[in-house]
Design a protein around this motif. Sequence first.
Motif, PDB file in Angstrom:
ATOM      1  N   ASP A 192       0.840  -1.208   0.000  1.00 49.45           N
ATOM      2  CA  ASP A 192       0.000   0.000   0.000  1.00 49.45           C
ATOM      3  C   ASP A 192       0.870   1.251   0.000  1.00 49.45           C
ATOM      4  O   ASP A 192       1.942   1.258   0.600  1.00 49.45           O
ATOM      5  CB  ASP A 192      -0.895   0.020   1.250  1.00 49.45           C
ATOM      6  CG  ASP A 192      -2.017  -1.005   1.136  1.00 49.45           C
ATOM      7  OD1 ASP A 192      -2.312  -1.418  -0.003  1.00 49.45           O
ATOM      8  OD2 ASP A 192      -2.556  -1.408   2.178  1.00 49.45           O
ATOM      9  N   VAL A 205      -7.527   3.646   1.865  1.00 52.21           N
ATOM     10  CA  VAL A 205      -6.989   2.730   0.858  1.00 52.21           C
ATOM     11  C   VAL A 205      -8.142   1.760   0.578  1.00 52.21           C
ATOM     12  O   VAL A 205      -8.351   0.804   1.299  1.00 52.21           O
ATOM     13  CB  VAL A 205      -5.727   2.021   1.400  1.00 52.21           C
ATOM     14  CG1 VAL A 205      -5.261   0.946   0.449  1.00 52.21           C
ATOM     15  CG2 VAL A 205      -4.623   3.043   1.632  1.00 52.21           C
ATOM     16  N   TYR A 206      -8.941   2.097  -0.426  1.00 51.35           N
ATOM     17  CA  TYR A 206     -10.232   1.427  -0.600  1.00 51.35           C
ATOM     18  C   TYR A 206     -10.153   0.134  -1.389  1.00 51.35           C
ATOM     19  O   TYR A 206     -11.164  -0.509  -1.657  1.00 51.35           O
ATOM     20  CB  TYR A 206     -11.251   2.386  -1.240  1.00 51.35           C
ATOM     21  CG  TYR A 206     -10.791   2.975  -2.550  1.00 51.35           C
ATOM     22  CD1 TYR A 206     -10.897   2.255  -3.739  1.00 51.35           C
ATOM     23  CD2 TYR A 206     -10.245   4.256  -2.598  1.00 51.35           C
ATOM     24  CE1 TYR A 206     -10.462   2.789  -4.936  1.00 51.35           C
ATOM     25  CE2 TYR A 206      -9.810   4.795  -3.792  1.00 51.35           C
ATOM     26  CZ  TYR A 206      -9.919   4.061  -4.956  1.00 51.35           C
ATOM     27  OH  TYR A 206      -9.481   4.591  -6.144  1.00 51.35           O
ATOM     28  N   SER A 207      -8.933  -0.241  -1.795  1.00 50.60           N
ATOM     29  CA  SER A 207      -8.823  -1.483  -2.571  1.00 50.60           C
ATOM     30  C   SER A 207      -7.503  -2.163  -2.258  1.00 50.60           C
ATOM     31  O   SER A 207      -6.506  -1.491  -1.972  1.00 50.60           O
ATOM     32  CB  SER A 207      -8.869  -1.143  -4.065  1.00 50.60           C
ATOM     33  OG  SER A 207      -8.425  -2.233  -4.833  1.00 50.60           O
ATOM     34  N   ARG A 208      -7.500  -3.478  -2.315  1.00 52.21           N
ATOM     35  CA  ARG A 208      -6.209  -4.176  -2.300  1.00 52.21           C
ATOM     36  C   ARG A 208      -5.467  -3.850  -3.594  1.00 52.21           C
ATOM     37  O   ARG A 208      -6.075  -3.475  -4.583  1.00 52.21           O
ATOM     38  CB  ARG A 208      -6.434  -5.677  -2.191  1.00 52.21           C
ATOM     39  CG  ARG A 208      -6.925  -6.088  -0.827  1.00 52.21           C
ATOM     40  CD  ARG A 208      -7.023  -7.597  -0.714  1.00 52.21           C
ATOM     41  NE  ARG A 208      -7.301  -7.995   0.658  1.00 52.21           N
ATOM     42  CZ  ARG A 208      -7.235  -9.259   1.087  1.00 52.21           C
ATOM     43  NH1 ARG A 208      -6.933 -10.228   0.243  1.00 52.21           N
ATOM     44  NH2 ARG A 208      -7.495  -9.536   2.346  1.00 52.21           N
ATOM     45  N   PHE A 210      -3.459  -1.431  -4.082  1.00 46.92           N
ATOM     46  CA  PHE A 210      -3.459   0.019  -4.285  1.00 46.92           C
ATOM     47  C   PHE A 210      -2.109   0.559  -4.745  1.00 46.92           C
ATOM     48  O   PHE A 210      -2.036   1.531  -5.485  1.00 46.92           O
ATOM     49  CB  PHE A 210      -3.860   0.689  -2.963  1.00 46.92           C
ATOM     50  CG  PHE A 210      -4.749   1.880  -3.146  1.00 46.92           C
ATOM     51  CD1 PHE A 210      -6.006   1.744  -3.703  1.00 46.92           C
ATOM     52  CD2 PHE A 210      -4.333   3.143  -2.750  1.00 46.92           C
ATOM     53  CE1 PHE A 210      -6.833   2.841  -3.869  1.00 46.92           C
ATOM     54  CE2 PHE A 210      -5.153   4.253  -2.910  1.00 46.92           C
ATOM     55  CZ  PHE A 210      -6.406   4.093  -3.473  1.00 46.92           C
ATOM     56  N   ARG A 213      -1.636   0.833  -8.503  1.00 44.04           N
ATOM     57  CA  ARG A 213      -2.705   1.549  -9.197  1.00 44.04           C
ATOM     58  C   ARG A 213      -2.239   2.268 -10.461  1.00 44.04           C
ATOM     59  O   ARG A 213      -2.975   2.369 -11.429  1.00 44.04           O
ATOM     60  CB  ARG A 213      -3.295   2.567  -8.214  1.00 44.04           C
ATOM     61  CG  ARG A 213      -4.443   3.353  -8.745  1.00 44.04           C
ATOM     62  CD  ARG A 213      -5.043   4.219  -7.651  1.00 44.04           C
ATOM     63  NE  ARG A 213      -5.793   5.308  -8.221  1.00 44.04           N
ATOM     64  CZ  ARG A 213      -6.960   5.193  -8.817  1.00 44.04           C
ATOM     65  NH1 ARG A 213      -7.524   4.015  -8.915  1.00 44.04           N
ATOM     66  NH2 ARG A 213      -7.581   6.230  -9.320  1.00 44.04           N
TER      67      ARG A 213
END
Length: 325
Positions: A192, A205-208, A210, A213
């Motif tokens: 992250d 951190v709304y997603s694994r 990240f 990205r």
Amino acid sequence: MCTSVIYQAGDSYFGRNLDLEVSLGQQVVITPRDMVLNFRELPTLEHHYAIIGMAIVRDNYPLYFDGINEKGVGIAGLNFDGPAHYFPVQEGKKNIASFELVPYILAQASSVAEAKELLTNANIANINFSEKMHAAPLHWIVADKTGASITVESTTAGLNVYDNPVGVLTNNPQFPDQLVNLSNYQSVSPADPQNTLAPDTTLPVYSRGFGSRFLPGGMDSESRFVKAAFAKMHAPVGNNEVENITNYFHILQSVEQQKGLDEVGPNTYEYTIYSDGSNLSKGIFYYRTYDNNQINAVDMHKENLASTTLITYPINDQQKIEYQN
Ligand SMILES: C[C@H](CCC(=O)NCCS(=O)(=O)O)[C@H]1CC[C@H]2[C@@H]3[C@H](O)C[C@@H]4C[C@H](O)CC[C@]4(C)[C@H]3C[C@H](O)[C@]12C
């Protein structure tokens, strides 16, 4: 487009994705040690290292797309349309036709250092294989079992041999520009990200995943270079040969081209025709094809490498589904 990668996992694994819109009828081809290798402008080699790789055979000559030798050196040719420039034969130089570069290196080099030596004072000569088969605009990656690799590019500026610190090659632009572009992605990570933008503000951190990205995902050669480098740099090391070659194909699959995504002409699409990866220490050549996800293998040491004629294996292109009921 194509992508080639060297991956170290105890043993080293080297191979490539071959991306094109049409299959050329390639096979797995072994050139044994005593098969006479003729060159257009260089002395004949009566004895040399044995070679295995993907090739088409014309006039009993192996036109390799990529391959490895019994000493653990590998080389792959990738499209370099635009920058590639080959020169007329030059007096006083080692004149190598572009289609000869793979056998020239694999027949004689036992390391990347020796490949570099073979390329000193070399000229990639603009010699066609035949009237019908013109020289292809290529550049090359050479790697060895220590994990070392170089990129070889012949442009109007002459022959450049670059150390390749990432062990990845795709297509355009020229190799130094690929490395400059790679710098743009140095903060991409499997972990992250740190919130350095607004440290006093809680940003979720709304997603694994990240940290990855901003990794590019296009079919283009710059995107594939970055993605393959990321996949290779963070690939786990397996506990055995099966795990390692499985990991290797996962790296190549990260930049595989599915049919329908890369239109190169009206209703014509480039796709990953085959992927191959060899264990450079053991001389085992593995491959899969677009239509056959199963990993196939040809072990060069199971053949008589002291023989004098080419040994060919047809590509196993049939999908095999293991029905469980
Ligand atoms: C097209 C292949 C490279 C794949 C690739 O990089 N595709 C990307 C296309 S692009 O960037 O998106 O345009 C290259 C790799 C090795 C090449 C072959 C090998 O060099 C062996 C011979 C050499 C002869 O001169 C031409 C035919 C040929 C049989 C080549 C045909 C073709 O150019 C191949 C198969």
